[in-house]
Design an enzyme around this catalytic site. Sequence first.
Site, PDB file in Angstrom:
ATOM      1  N   LYS A  64       1.267   2.092  -1.932  1.00 23.30           N
ATOM      2  CA  LYS A  64       1.583   1.180  -0.819  1.00 23.30           C
ATOM      3  C   LYS A  64       1.510   1.972   0.480  1.00 23.30           C
ATOM      4  O   LYS A  64       1.965   3.122   0.538  1.00 23.30           O
ATOM      5  CB  LYS A  64       2.984   0.580  -1.022  1.00 23.30           C
ATOM      6  CG  LYS A  64       3.367  -0.471   0.022  1.00 23.30           C
ATOM      7  CD  LYS A  64       4.703  -1.138  -0.295  1.00 23.30           C
ATOM      8  CE  LYS A  64       5.070  -2.194   0.754  1.00 23.30           C
ATOM      9  NZ  LYS A  64       6.355  -2.873   0.452  1.00 23.30           N
TER      10      LYS A  64
ATOM     11  N   SER B 193       6.616  -7.996   0.369  1.00 19.80           N
ATOM     12  CA  SER B 193       5.695  -7.325   1.266  1.00 19.80           C
ATOM     13  C   SER B 193       4.667  -6.445   0.553  1.00 19.80           C
ATOM     14  O   SER B 193       3.656  -6.105   1.154  1.00 19.80           O
ATOM     15  CB  SER B 193       6.482  -6.457   2.238  1.00 19.80           C
ATOM     16  OG  SER B 193       7.105  -5.388   1.544  1.00 19.80           O
TER      17      SER B 193
ATOM     18  N   SER C  97      10.487  -7.390  -2.348  1.00 17.79           N
ATOM     19  CA  SER C  97       9.079  -7.068  -2.069  1.00 17.79           C
ATOM     20  C   SER C  97       8.282  -6.488  -3.225  1.00 17.79           C
ATOM     21  O   SER C  97       7.071  -6.332  -3.130  1.00 17.79           O
ATOM     22  CB  SER C  97       8.990  -6.104  -0.885  1.00 17.79           C
ATOM     23  OG  SER C  97       9.270  -6.795   0.304  1.00 17.79           O
TER      24      SER C  97
END
EC number: 6.3.5.7
Lengths: 481, 95, 494
Positions: free
Chosen positions: C76, C151, C175
Site C-alpha cells: 500500500k 481506503s 480500510s
Amino acid sequence: MQWEVVIGLETHTQLKTNTKIFSGASTTYGAAPNTQACEVSIALPGVLPVLNKQAVECAIKFGLAIDAEIAQRSVFSRKNYFYPDLPKGYQISQFELPVVGKGKITIQVPAGKSTEAYEKVIHITRAHLEEDAGKSVHDAVDGMSGIDLNRAGTPLLEIVTEPDMRSAAEAVAYAKKLHELVQWIGICDGNMQEGSFRCDVNVSVRPKGTEKLGTRREIKNLNSFKFMQQAIEYETQWQIETLEDGGTIQQATVLFNPDTGETRAMRSKEEANDYRYFPDPDLLPLAVTEEDKSRVRAEMPELPQALQARFVGEYQLSAYDASTLTASKAVADYFVETVQAGADAKQSANWVMGAVSAKLNAEEKTIADSPVTATQLAALLKRIGDNTISNNAAKQVFEGMWAGEGTVDAIIEAKGLKQVSDTGAIEAIIKEVLTANQAMVDEYKSGKEKAFNALVGQCMKASKGKANPAQVNELLKNMLG
Amino acid sequence: MALNLDDIKRIAMLARIEVSESEAQETLHKLSGILGLIEQMQAVDTTGITPMSHSQDVTQRLREDVVTKTNQRELFQSIAPATQDGLYLVPKVIE
Amino acid sequence: MINSSLKQLGHLLASKQISSVELTQSYLQRMAQHNPGINAYITIDEEKSLAQAKAADVSIAAGNAQALTGIPIAQKDIFCAKGWRTTCGSKMLETFISPYDAHVISQFDAVGAVNLGKTNMDEFAMGSSNETSYFGGVKNPWDVDRVPGGSSGGSAAAVAARLCAAATGTDTGGSIRQPASLCGFTGLKPTYGLVSRYGMIAFASSLDQAGPMAKSAEDCALMMNVMAGFDERDSTSLNRPVEDYTRGLAAMTGDQPLKGLRIGLPKEYFAEGLNADVAKVIETAIAEYKKLGADIVEVSLPNNNLSIPVYYVLAPAEASSNLSRFDGVRYGHRAAEYNDLLEMYMKSRAEGFGAEVKRRILIGTYVLSAGYYDAYYLKAQQIRRLIAQDFVEAFKYCDVIMGPAAPSTAFKVGEKTSDPVAMYLEDLYTIAVNLAGLPGMSIPAGFAQSSEGKPLPVGLQIIGNYFDEARMLDIGHAYQQVTDWHQQMPAGLE
C-alpha cells in the site's frame, strides 16, 4: 499612585543529554545546518517519537531538588501551530499532566547598599518536558529565511513559577539561583550564550495594596541576567507610564532589544493562538515509580541547602560562609576537597572566599580553571598550620603557585620564606631590636601599649618576616618583663 | 452547535488551508452534515467515565540516550522544495 | 499459478520449478495487461522489483529461503519505501521519493520478498471507496463500474484480480476489512500495537494498524509472521513473544475442528442498515460454522451506533495534527506562487490536499479548537471507552464475534461521493473494532447478485479478543477448508 510590579518566570532549560528528546540524533551545539536533523527531527511522513530516558531522569532530578510532587503518571500533548522551525506543525509538550508539580526554591535577594540581603521563597507551579524548535536564520538569502532544524527536538524542561516576584532584583535572584541549581544537579550546562537557559518573564503592574493582577506582557527569550534586569525595569516603567497616561495594557509577547534597552511587541504572535492541545497518540503515559525516584536520588549530588547545614554543623562555619561557599557546586566541591586533603575548615573557607576568589575574579576565571588545585591549596594551608610559614609568607607562596613556579615546599625554599621558630635565634633578634629602640622600650614601660606592637613590627622586620609572630610576641613580653 | 461561515474561515486559517468564498459555502454545508452525525454523542451521559486515549493500558517505554542517527542531510534535502547552504528556504519569517 | 497460495508458491520456488524473477515477471505482465483498467497500482518499478527478485533467487539457490522469499507482494502506498515514490494517494506527495523504509517494508525486505509496486489508496487513507485518490479511483475487479472499497482499495483490487501474490493494507476504521468484503478476499487488521506503525504515513495514530490482505487465512498467517513484531521505534509497538501465526492451521481438519467454539452474534450487527442479500450470505456462513462444531450465542454491543460519531471526532482530530507536517517546507507540494509565508502555507495545503482530506482536517481542527474540546474530543474519548467495554462484556459469553464486514456489497462509482455522511456509514461494523484496538478479519463468505446480475462478494467479519489473531486465522482457515469462496476469481481475469 504607588505601583507594584508582579513577575512570574518561565524558564526553558536545555537538558544535558547526548540525544534529542524523541530521537537518537545528536544534540551537540554548533554543527553545520541540518546535519543533526534526522528523519524524526525533520518530521518525514511516518516517523514516530520515542522518549529519551535521560531527559526523564533530568526532570525527576529537578523535581527532587525543589521538593516537588513528581507525577506517577504524566502525559505528552501536542501543541498545534504552524511555524517553519516547527517541522511537525505541533510541538510535543506536557499540558494537563506535567511530570513535575508544585515545588519551591528559596532565594537570597541582594538589597540596596544600605540594607541587608533578604530571603524569599519562590513557588514553582510546575515543570514539564518538551521539545525545542529549530532556528530561523534571517536573510540567509535575500528576502528569504533559512531553517536549521539541528535544534529541533532538543529536550527542554520548562520551569514555571507562580507570580511571586515583586522586583527585577527578585526575578534576577531567582533566575540566578535556578541557573545555579540546574547546573548543580547536572541537568543543564547553563550556557546562556548557546541558549541552554532562556527565560520568558511575565510582567504586570497593579496599584500597591490591591489584589487583582494587571494584564501581563511576556518578555520572551532573555538570555542574560543583565538584559533581564534591564528589560524588566524598562517594561515596568513603560506599563506604569502607560497606565498613568490613561492607557490600557494589552496582553502581548514582547522582545527586548539590548541595543535600545527597550521592549517591543512581536508582530507574528499577535494573532490569537488556539493551540488545540490534545494527548499525543504516538506516545503513551509516562510512568515514574518510587523505585525510579530512589534510583535517581541516589545519583544526585548533595543539594546546596543540605551542604550548607553540613558546613555549619560539621565544620563550624558561619551561616554566611556556608551560603557563600555553596553558591556554586564547583566552589563547594573545591572547598570540600581542600578540607578533605587535610586543611583546616575555617582556614580553607577564608582562603577559598578570599585569595582564591580574588585571583579568579581578577583574571575572570572560574574555579574549575584555577591554576591552584584544592589539593595544592591544602598543602599550602598545612604549611601555615605546622608553622613552616607565616600567613603573610603564605600569600607570597600562593602567588608563586598561581604563577606555576612549583610546589609549595619548593617555592618556600626558593623564596626563603621558612619561618624562624628557634627561640634562641628569635631572642637574639629581639635583643638587637630592644637595644636599637630604647625610646620605644621606655614608652612601653611608661604605659603606652601601642609601643609594644611597634616593637613586634621591628622584630618582624629585622627577621625579614620569617620569625614566628606568636613566638615573637611571647618572648618580647617576657624580655620586657 | 451550528457552524457558520465565520467558523469555516477561522478553522481554515488555523489549519492553514485556503478556502475561497465559493468553496466556503460548500464546505459549510458538508461540515454541517458531518457535525450533525457527530451530535448524536451529546445524548450519552458520560459522567465519571475516564477518557480513552489508547486501547492498551501500557506506559511509555524509554529509549537509552545513545546517538543512533547519522547525518543524511544531502539525501533528505534532495526532496526539499528549496534549500541553500544546508538550510531549508522559506519566505521571510517576521518576528 | 496466479491462484496459488503463498505456501504453494514457496514450494514452486524452493523446488526451482520457477524462479522469483519468472514469478515477478509474470505478475508484471498481468499488471501491464490489467492494471490500466483497474488502476490498482500508483507506482510500478519493474527494475526495482526484478532486482529484488534476482537477489531472492540467489538466496534461494544458497539455501537461505524463508517462507516469503522471492514472492511478489504489493505494498500500500502509505508505507515509506526507500527509493520508491511514496504518495499516500495525494498530490501533496506526488513527487515524494522516500529516503527511508517503513518497518513493514524492512520486514519484507529482510525475508527477501519482492516489492511488486505501490498500490492505490484513498488520499491519506481517508475514504471507503478509493475515490479520494489523487491518482484516480480504483475499479472493483468483480464489476469495474463499482468501487473496491477503501481506503486500501488498490491492494484490494490487486489481490482480487491476482495482480500480486498478496498485499499489505492499513485499517483505521475498516480500510482492510471493508475492501476485503467488497472484493472477496481475506484481510486481517491485527490488535493495535502488533505491527509497527514506523514509516506508515499516519492518518489517526491511535487507530491505524497495518495488516495482511491475501487470498486465504493461511496466506494471511504467513504474512503476519513477517509483519508482526516488536519495533522500538514505535512507542505504541507492543513487546510480546514472537508468535507463529500458522501454528494452529494444520489442526483445522476433520469432522468438527471448531467444536466448543462460541461464536457471538451481536444483535446490533443484524439490525437496520444491513442489506438483506448480505444478511443472507452471513447467515449461511454462520450455519457452516455450526457444522464445523461451533456454538452460536447472541451478544450485544449496545454502543455500536455511536462508533461512527466517535470515530468522526477522534480520527479527524488526530489527522488534523498529523497532516500539519505537510507544509511545503521540507518536502512535498509547495505552491508555485505566494507573497509571503502565510500564503505559502495556505496555498500549498489547499492545492496539495483533496476535498475529503481538507474536510477532515477542518472538522478535526474544529473539534479540538478552544471551547469545543470537551464537548467533542473528550466526550468522544469517553464514549470510546464505553464502546471498548461493550466488547469486554461480549467476550464473557463468546470466543469470537461474527457478523458482516460491510453493510452492503460494492456500490457504484460516484454513488456516495457527494454525501460524506452516507459514505461514513459504510464503516458501521468495522470502526468499533479500531476504537477498541481489537483484531478483526474479513473472509469471503459468498456472493450477492448485483442489479445487473453480476456476482458481488460478501465478507464475513470475525472479531477476536486482543492478541487472538492465531485463533481467528484458524477459524478462517477451517471455513476455507470446506468452502471455496476464497478461490473464486472475477470473470475475465482467470
